[in-house]
Write a protein that holds these residues in place. Structure first.
Motif, PDB file in Angstrom:
ATOM      1  N   ASP A 191       0.834  -1.197   0.000  1.00 57.76           N
ATOM      2  CA  ASP A 191       0.000   0.000   0.000  1.00 57.76           C
ATOM      3  C   ASP A 191       0.869   1.247   0.000  1.00 57.76           C
ATOM      4  O   ASP A 191       2.107   1.177  -0.001  1.00 57.76           O
ATOM      5  N   ARG A 192       0.226   2.415   0.033  1.00 58.12           N
ATOM      6  CA  ARG A 192       0.972   3.679  -0.076  1.00 58.12           C
ATOM      7  C   ARG A 192       1.783   4.002   1.185  1.00 58.12           C
ATOM      8  O   ARG A 192       2.638   4.889   1.167  1.00 58.12           O
ATOM      9  N   GLY A 198      -9.534 -12.184   9.012  1.00 58.74           N
ATOM     10  CA  GLY A 198      -8.834 -12.984   8.008  1.00 58.74           C
ATOM     11  C   GLY A 198      -7.866 -12.181   7.165  1.00 58.74           C
ATOM     12  O   GLY A 198      -7.030 -12.764   6.480  1.00 58.74           O
ATOM     13  N   ASP A 199      -7.969 -10.843   7.203  1.00 53.83           N
ATOM     14  CA  ASP A 199      -7.026 -10.013   6.451  1.00 53.83           C
ATOM     15  C   ASP A 199      -5.661 -10.029   7.132  1.00 53.83           C
ATOM     16  O   ASP A 199      -5.538 -10.236   8.339  1.00 53.83           O
ATOM     17  N   LEU A 226       2.605  -4.306   3.552  1.00 56.38           N
ATOM     18  CA  LEU A 226       2.114  -5.379   2.692  1.00 56.38           C
ATOM     19  C   LEU A 226       0.804  -5.887   3.291  1.00 56.38           C
ATOM     20  O   LEU A 226       0.772  -6.290   4.458  1.00 56.38           O
ATOM     21  N   THR A 227      -0.265  -5.871   2.532  1.00 57.35           N
ATOM     22  CA  THR A 227      -1.570  -6.183   3.077  1.00 57.35           C
ATOM     23  C   THR A 227      -2.463  -6.852   2.038  1.00 57.35           C
ATOM     24  O   THR A 227      -2.229  -6.733   0.827  1.00 57.35           O
ATOM     25  N   THR A 228      -3.478  -7.534   2.540  1.00 61.36           N
ATOM     26  CA  THR A 228      -4.483  -8.137   1.660  1.00 61.36           C
ATOM     27  C   THR A 228      -5.700  -7.233   1.507  1.00 61.36           C
ATOM     28  O   THR A 228      -6.622  -7.567   0.750  1.00 61.36           O
ATOM     29  N   VAL A 229      -5.715  -6.103   2.193  1.00 59.67           N
ATOM     30  CA  VAL A 229      -6.844  -5.174   2.135  1.00 59.67           C
ATOM     31  C   VAL A 229      -6.696  -4.285   0.910  1.00 59.67           C
ATOM     32  O   VAL A 229      -5.654  -3.636   0.722  1.00 59.67           O
ATOM     33  N   GLU A 230      -7.699  -4.229   0.100  1.00 60.13           N
ATOM     34  CA  GLU A 230      -7.666  -3.387  -1.083  1.00 60.13           C
ATOM     35  C   GLU A 230      -7.816  -1.915  -0.695  1.00 60.13           C
ATOM     36  O   GLU A 230      -8.378  -1.579   0.354  1.00 60.13           O
TER      37      GLU A 230
END
Length: 241
Positions: free
Chosen positions: A74-75, A91-92, A79-83
């Motif tokens: 992300d910005r 679970g994210d 590092l993430t699974t969240v859009e």
């Protein structure tokens, strides 16, 4: 957090960085002046070496992890699974990189030792290291010695020896006061528990029960005070140098 600890208390104490899913790495070249600092020292003194954590610059964070292709950068450099724009849900996953910068002063009152060689890295970058050392007070030409305990004082910043000793005395005085107050409260509470059988019997009588509880509380207060003063006086005579 420690196993079996309530979640609320664990949140107050903060995460254990040495256990999964957290991880911490310490440079093998960490040092203060000409003395090498081992990872065990850094981990044992978090208030000194880990008091200021900062996010790792985004350009130093990898864009992805091969083993976890669903992660994106992300910005903010995480590092993430969240859009982008979505709210995190159960679970994210988020991987956050932080570092504690070097370049600050630390003062030690410790024992100087020769640094051990590492089988993997070879000869250490710094010849000397530090460790805890016992202080012995020898008397009668060395025939009698008193063990004064372990010398280990680490403080952030640059301090003279007198300042370090004054800070150690202040810390000791504060701990002593806390222990004395806590011991006094426990003594009074213990005497109240001993008298609880009488207060329980008196509680069946409306007016006398309340007066009885107050009377036994005063007795417990007096007896607890006498016990506390007596134990403190005996300890003072026995351990005061």
């Amino acid at each position: 957090a420690m196993a079996g600890m309530p979640p609320g208390m664990a949140a107050l104490l903060g995460p254990d960085l040495t256990k999964a899913p957290h991880g911490i790495a310490i440079s093998k070249s960490a040092h203060v002046g000409g003395f090498g600092i081992t990872s065990s020292i850094v981990m044992s003194e978090p208030a000194v070496f880990q008091s200021e954590w900062m996010p790792l610059p985004a350009e130093m964070v990898p864009d992805d992890i091969e083993a976890l292709p669903e992660l994106r950068k992300d910005r903010y450099g995480n590092l993430t699974t969240v859009e982008e724009g979505d709210q995190p849900a159960n679970g994210d996953v988020m991987i956050k990189y932080e570092y504690s910068a070097d370049g600050f002063d630390v003062s030690f009152v410790v024992q100087q030792v020769l640094a051990d060689s590492d089988p993997e890295t070879g000869v250490p970058a710094h010849k000397f290291g530090v460790e805890k050392g016992r202080v012995l007070d020898e008397k009668c030409c060395g025939k009698i010695s008193d063990d004064l305990g372990v010398i280990w004082m680490v403080r952030r910043g640059r301090h003279a020896l007198d300042e370090m000793i004054d800070m150690a005395k202040a810390d000791e005085a504060m701990i002593t006061k806390i222990v004395r107050v806590l011991s006094y409260v426990l003594l009074v509470a213990g005497w109240m528990m001993l008298f609880s059988i009488f207060t329980t019997l008196l509680s069946t009588l409306p007016l006398i029960g309340a007066l009885g509880k107050a009377a036994f509380f005063i007795v417990a207060l007096i007896v607890g005070t006498v016990c506390c003063c007596g134990v403190t006086a005996l300890a003072y005579v026995r351990y005061r140098p």
